[in-house]
Design an enzyme around this catalytic site. Structure first.
Site, PDB file in Angstrom:
ATOM      1  N   GLY A 126      -7.982   0.627   5.086  1.00  0.00           N
ATOM      2  CA  GLY A 126      -8.319  -0.061   3.839  1.00  0.00           C
ATOM      3  C   GLY A 126      -7.421  -1.278   3.711  1.00  0.00           C
ATOM      4  O   GLY A 126      -7.821  -2.419   3.925  1.00  0.00           O
ATOM      5  N   CYS A 183       2.619  -6.551 -22.543  1.00  0.00           N
ATOM      6  CA  CYS A 183       3.627  -6.007 -23.436  1.00  0.00           C
ATOM      7  C   CYS A 183       4.299  -4.814 -22.778  1.00  0.00           C
ATOM      8  O   CYS A 183       4.183  -3.668 -23.210  1.00  0.00           O
ATOM      9  CB  CYS A 183       2.990  -5.626 -24.761  1.00  0.00           C
ATOM     10  SG  CYS A 183       2.293  -7.050 -25.590  1.00  0.00           S
TER      11      CYS A 183
HETATM   12  C1  PLP Z   1      -6.732   5.644   0.836  1.00  0.00           C
HETATM   13  C2  PLP Z   1      -7.328   6.266   2.014  1.00  0.00           C
HETATM   14  C3  PLP Z   1      -7.564   5.508   3.163  1.00  0.00           C
HETATM   15  C4  PLP Z   1      -7.126   4.082   3.299  1.00  0.00           C
HETATM   16  O1  PLP Z   1      -5.750   3.940   3.268  1.00  0.00           O
HETATM   17  P1  PLP Z   1      -5.073   2.523   3.585  1.00  0.00           P
HETATM   18  O2  PLP Z   1      -3.625   2.791   3.414  1.00  0.00           O
HETATM   19  O3  PLP Z   1      -5.596   1.553   2.587  1.00  0.00           O
HETATM   20  O4  PLP Z   1      -5.451   2.158   4.973  1.00  0.00           O
HETATM   21  C5  PLP Z   1      -8.211   6.126   4.210  1.00  0.00           C
HETATM   22  N1  PLP Z   1      -8.601   7.414   4.141  1.00  0.00           N
HETATM   23  C6  PLP Z   1      -8.387   8.173   3.047  1.00  0.00           C
HETATM   24  C7  PLP Z   1      -8.849   9.560   3.030  1.00  0.00           C
HETATM   25  C8  PLP Z   1      -7.742   7.626   1.951  1.00  0.00           C
HETATM   26  O5  PLP Z   1      -7.521   8.390   0.886  1.00  0.00           O
END
Ligand code: PLP
Length: 444
Positions: free
Chosen positions: A292, A361
């Protein structure tokens, strides 16, 4: 401030991203503004794909949409031919509305609701990552009712947790996510799956953390997963075809963050999996990963306008921006660190140490102690590496309107999320009749 992707300082001395002068972007779209470097996002997608192709192993890469989930982003991910992870009904809705092919969507979540599971089944999504027994039973009965076959992975808690340079291998069965390996819960889950003919068990999933800079954590997880795979095969004859290692690949927010290049993560992981599985005479499974942050993190820059400046002699100078906690809660949530620059004065020397403060705030410090040229009210302040977990975590606290998001590429900027209007802020509000004013400026 480190210049990621296509970011440069142009001949006007301004920060330029995707060929667009950030002062022009601010004038056109206003601030705060999230600017996404489209070319860099695409480059990251392609780096993952290329690295896996080189490995020769079967693979699937799914973008973890929670990092930044809007219609245009889903389209881009579709174009780049990655799969898409969603973790809620809202993310699934967004993906489907974007026309993302359902069979390339995977659903996550530690507490999926009946609504989410039904939505996923009705859409015919590619895979559901089952987190716990209650969900397994609920999904099994819903799928049976609807007469739908469903591909599943079992999320396991391997007892490995990784954060940047640290990883821990004991005591972290203490997690709300997944079936733990140590207690045998994961093995019982494999057996439970067999009770539902609607399930096709593809394999197992583990996600060990985020902002990980090294591969040791992944290797430790693979060691635990192969042990589990062998045990399962010995006792049930079931062979996992898929091994999903989740996401968590780190990005560079500030100096001192030392993520591996994507190629290096993928090489190390795929080589490790290949050798571990072949040496155990187990068919090498399809490897799935779910990045991600490493897809969108460094592609994002937030532009703010400098407002009040307060100097407390001998103590600190505060430079306030017209955003903060509401558009980027990460500093408040995790003490996340960022770098900044004055985007309209990109060639000037950093002369003073200041603290960049938000306008909520709260004591919403965006960056504590950073060096900038002597800032003036009206300067454009850019914060880099804000592509992941910022817009997606933004709120309307203080009834600030969430900023716009633009994609920039080759000198063109396109709106992908418009700035919220005042009407958006009250759109869900309802005034009970007894509280209504005689005349309402907006609506009843
Ligand atoms: C959040 C998450 C990801 C992505 O994580 P990154 O650190 O953004 O790469 C992938 N798989 C699962 C199951 C997640 O919860």
């Amino acid at each position: 401030m480190y210049l990621h992707g296509t970011s440069t300082i142009n001949e006007r001395g301004h920060l330029q991203i995707g060929g667009c002068d950030t002062t022009d972007l601010a004038a056109t779209f206003g601030t705060p503004l999230y600017v996404m470097d489209e070319e860099l996002i695409r480059k990251r997608c392609r780096e993952f794909i290329q690295a896996f192709r080189t490995s020769g192993l079967k693979f699937k890469i799914a973008y973890a949409s929670k990092a930044f989930c809007v219609l245009a982003m889903c389209r881009l991910i579709d174009e780049e031919e990655l799969d898409l992870d969603v973790a809620s009904d809202g993310e699934l809705y967004t993906a489907l509305q974007a026309g993302f092919p359902a069979e390339r969507i995977h659903l996550h979540g530690s507490n999926k609701t009946r609504v989410e599971l039904e939505m996923a089944l009705d859409a015919g999504i590619g895979c559901i990552v089952v987190d716990n027994l209650m969900e397994l039973e609920l999904l099994g009965s819903l799928a049976t009712e609807k007469n739908k076959r469903v591909n599943i992975l079992l999320r396991v808690a391997p007892g490995v947790e990784a954060h940047t340079h640290e990883y821990i291998t004991t005591g972290n069965e203490d997690t709300k996510f997944g079936f733990d390996l140590a207690s045998g819960a994961a093995f019982l889950a494999v057996k439970a799956v067999a009770q539902y003919p609607v399930f096709k068990l593809l394999g197992i999933h583990s996600h060990i953390g985020s902002q990980i800079f090294e591969v040791e954590g992944f290797k430790l997880a693979v060691d635990k997963l192969i042990t589990f795979a062998l045990q399962t095969r010995d006792e049930t004859g079931i062979v996992f075809q898929v091994l999903n290692l989740g996401g968590g690949f780190g990005v560079r927010y500030v100096e001192g963050d030392t993520p591996l290049p994507i190629t290096a993560y993928v090489e190390a992981i795929t080589q490790d999996i290949f050798s571990v599985f072949t040496s155990n005479h187990y068919p090498v499974p399809e490897i799935q990963i779910e990045p991600g942050r490493s897809i969108v993190g460094d592609a994002g820059t937030t532009l703010y306008t400098v407002g009040s400046i307060k100097e407390i002699p001998g103590i600190r100078k505060y430079v306030s921006i017209n955003g903060g906690l509401t558009d980027n809660p990460r500093p408040a949530l995790y003490q996340a660190q960022y770098e900044a620059m004055l985007a309209n004065r990109g060639t000037e020397m950093d002369e003073e140490l200041v603290t960049v403060a938000g306008k909520c705030c709260e004591s919403d410090t965006m960056i504590r102690d950073t060096r900038l040229p002597r800032a003036n009210t009206g300067d454009l302040l850019a914060v880099s590496c804000t592509g992941a977990y910022t817009y997606s975590m933004a709120s309307n606290y203080n009834r600030y309107r969430r900023p716009a998001v633009v994609f920039v590429k080759d000198g063109t900027a396109e709106l992908v999320v418009r700035r919220e209007t005042y009407l958006d802020l009250i759109n869900c509000d309802v005034i009970p009749v007894r509280l209504r004013a005689e005349s309402l400026p907006y609506r009843g």
